[in-house]
Scaffold this motif. Sequence first.
Motif, PDB file in Angstrom:
ATOM      1  N   VAL A   1       0.868  -1.173   0.000  1.00  0.00           N
ATOM      2  CA  VAL A   1       0.000   0.000   0.000  1.00  0.00           C
ATOM      3  C   VAL A   1       0.907   1.225   0.000  1.00  0.00           C
ATOM      4  CG1 VAL A   1      -1.722   1.311   1.304  1.00  0.00           C
ATOM      5  CG2 VAL A   1      -1.847  -1.186   1.247  1.00  0.00           C
ATOM      6  N   HIS A   2       0.610   2.168  -0.873  1.00  0.00           N
ATOM      7  CA  HIS A   2       1.419   3.393  -0.992  1.00  0.00           C
ATOM      8  C   HIS A   2       0.590   4.542  -0.418  1.00  0.00           C
ATOM      9  CE1 HIS A   2       4.020   0.983  -3.582  1.00  0.00           C
ATOM     10  NE2 HIS A   2       2.877   0.505  -4.056  1.00  0.00           N
ATOM     11  N   PHE A   3       1.169   5.214   0.553  1.00  0.00           N
ATOM     12  CA  PHE A   3       0.382   6.155   1.367  1.00  0.00           C
ATOM     13  C   PHE A   3       1.041   7.530   1.396  1.00  0.00           C
ATOM     14  CE2 PHE A   3      -0.411   8.200   5.471  1.00  0.00           C
ATOM     15  CZ  PHE A   3      -1.788   8.086   5.608  1.00  0.00           C
TER      16      PHE A   3
ATOM     17  N   ILE B   1      -6.671  18.233   5.781  1.00  0.00           N
ATOM     18  CA  ILE B   1      -5.818  17.050   5.656  1.00  0.00           C
ATOM     19  C   ILE B   1      -6.082  16.430   4.288  1.00  0.00           C
ATOM     20  CG2 ILE B   1      -7.497  15.539   6.849  1.00  0.00           C
ATOM     21  CD1 ILE B   1      -5.043  13.969   7.937  1.00  0.00           C
ATOM     22  N   TYR B   2      -4.997  16.031   3.642  1.00  0.00           N
ATOM     23  CA  TYR B   2      -5.076  15.373   2.335  1.00  0.00           C
ATOM     24  C   TYR B   2      -4.482  13.977   2.474  1.00  0.00           C
ATOM     25  CZ  TYR B   2      -3.307  13.914  -2.245  1.00  0.00           C
ATOM     26  OH  TYR B   2      -2.992  13.173  -3.360  1.00  0.00           O
ATOM     27  N   ILE B   3      -5.165  12.991   1.928  1.00  0.00           N
ATOM     28  CA  ILE B   3      -4.685  11.601   1.982  1.00  0.00           C
ATOM     29  C   ILE B   3      -4.736  10.994   0.582  1.00  0.00           C
ATOM     30  CG2 ILE B   3      -5.148   9.262   2.893  1.00  0.00           C
ATOM     31  CD1 ILE B   3      -4.440  11.054   5.174  1.00  0.00           C
ATOM     32  N   ARG B   4      -3.693  10.254   0.232  1.00  0.00           N
ATOM     33  CA  ARG B   4      -3.693   9.469  -1.015  1.00  0.00           C
ATOM     34  C   ARG B   4      -3.295   8.041  -0.667  1.00  0.00           C
ATOM     35  NH1 ARG B   4      -0.486   7.373  -5.027  1.00  0.00           N
ATOM     36  NH2 ARG B   4      -1.243   7.628  -7.165  1.00  0.00           N
ATOM     37  N   ILE B   5      -4.099   7.084  -1.094  1.00  0.00           N
ATOM     38  CA  ILE B   5      -3.842   5.670  -0.809  1.00  0.00           C
ATOM     39  C   ILE B   5      -3.936   4.897  -2.117  1.00  0.00           C
ATOM     40  CG2 ILE B   5      -4.666   3.597   0.396  1.00  0.00           C
ATOM     41  CD1 ILE B   5      -5.776   5.540   2.569  1.00  0.00           C
ATOM     42  N   GLU B   6      -2.861   4.198  -2.429  1.00  0.00           N
ATOM     43  CA  GLU B   6      -2.836   3.389  -3.655  1.00  0.00           C
ATOM     44  C   GLU B   6      -2.566   1.939  -3.290  1.00  0.00           C
ATOM     45  OE1 GLU B   6      -0.030   4.752  -6.560  1.00  0.00           O
ATOM     46  OE2 GLU B   6      -0.336   3.013  -7.879  1.00  0.00           O
TER      47      GLU B   6
END
Lengths: 142, 122
Positions: free
Chosen positions: A71-73, A82-87
Amino acid sequence: MDSDARLWSWSKDCSFPSDMKIAHDLIEEVMEQVKLGGWSNKDEFAVNMALEEALVNAIQHGNGSDPAKRVHFSCRLNSQRIYIRIEDEGSGFDPNAIPDPTDPEHLLVTSGRGVFLIKSFVSRVKWNESGNVLEFEKDREH
Amino acid sequence: MSQQRIDVKKVADITIATSRDMKLNDDLVIQEWGDQLLALLDDHACRKLLVNFERVLFMSSSALRALITLNKKAKEVKATLLLCGIDDNIMEAFRITRLDNVFQIKKNEDEGVRSFTVVTDK
């Protein structure tokens, strides 16, 4: 989302194997920063809920809990947002294909609430076309 | 060996199960918690079940799923299930998912116990 012009006071970028224990440690780390920023209990809960459901989706549904998949976070935080990106490394999904869990027909169905909760608790959310990358932002409201 | 996830007591014919964990988001914790609640309904003497969440500050959709399973079993065995002591933030998750229309939810344990005398199944 994640505009370059925005000044972030804290950020984190990492990748980790599909393990909810690692994910929960990461959530704790992010939530500690949210607390330090003086966000309200209600806003904290919203961020925590969105993070929990998003990481469960990435690890269990996206990566099928396969420890070989990662998982790339990314997280960016300031006093107001707040900004979140989850791949994940799965084949993705169509978030629009998930039935509305509040539809009386689906109210007692045991699955399908995670995506709905994410959409409800954050300010902006989007998935990429294949559905394996999620980005969301939560504005401080209280 | 699973850990005890609920404290159980009886008030007259009402079984009160108080969740021990502050967070219900770990799969193992939720599995044990859900299994222990379901096991209460295996006892024929438990037909009025009040689940108290006063110690719980966070609950994921996995825990909501376990509650839906518990609700289904309660209906199967003709038991009445009430929830109480739900934190305001968690209550918002119930409202958003409209599960507040599925479960009978009382403010606290006293209100839950009192309401068993007048409650009817939803």
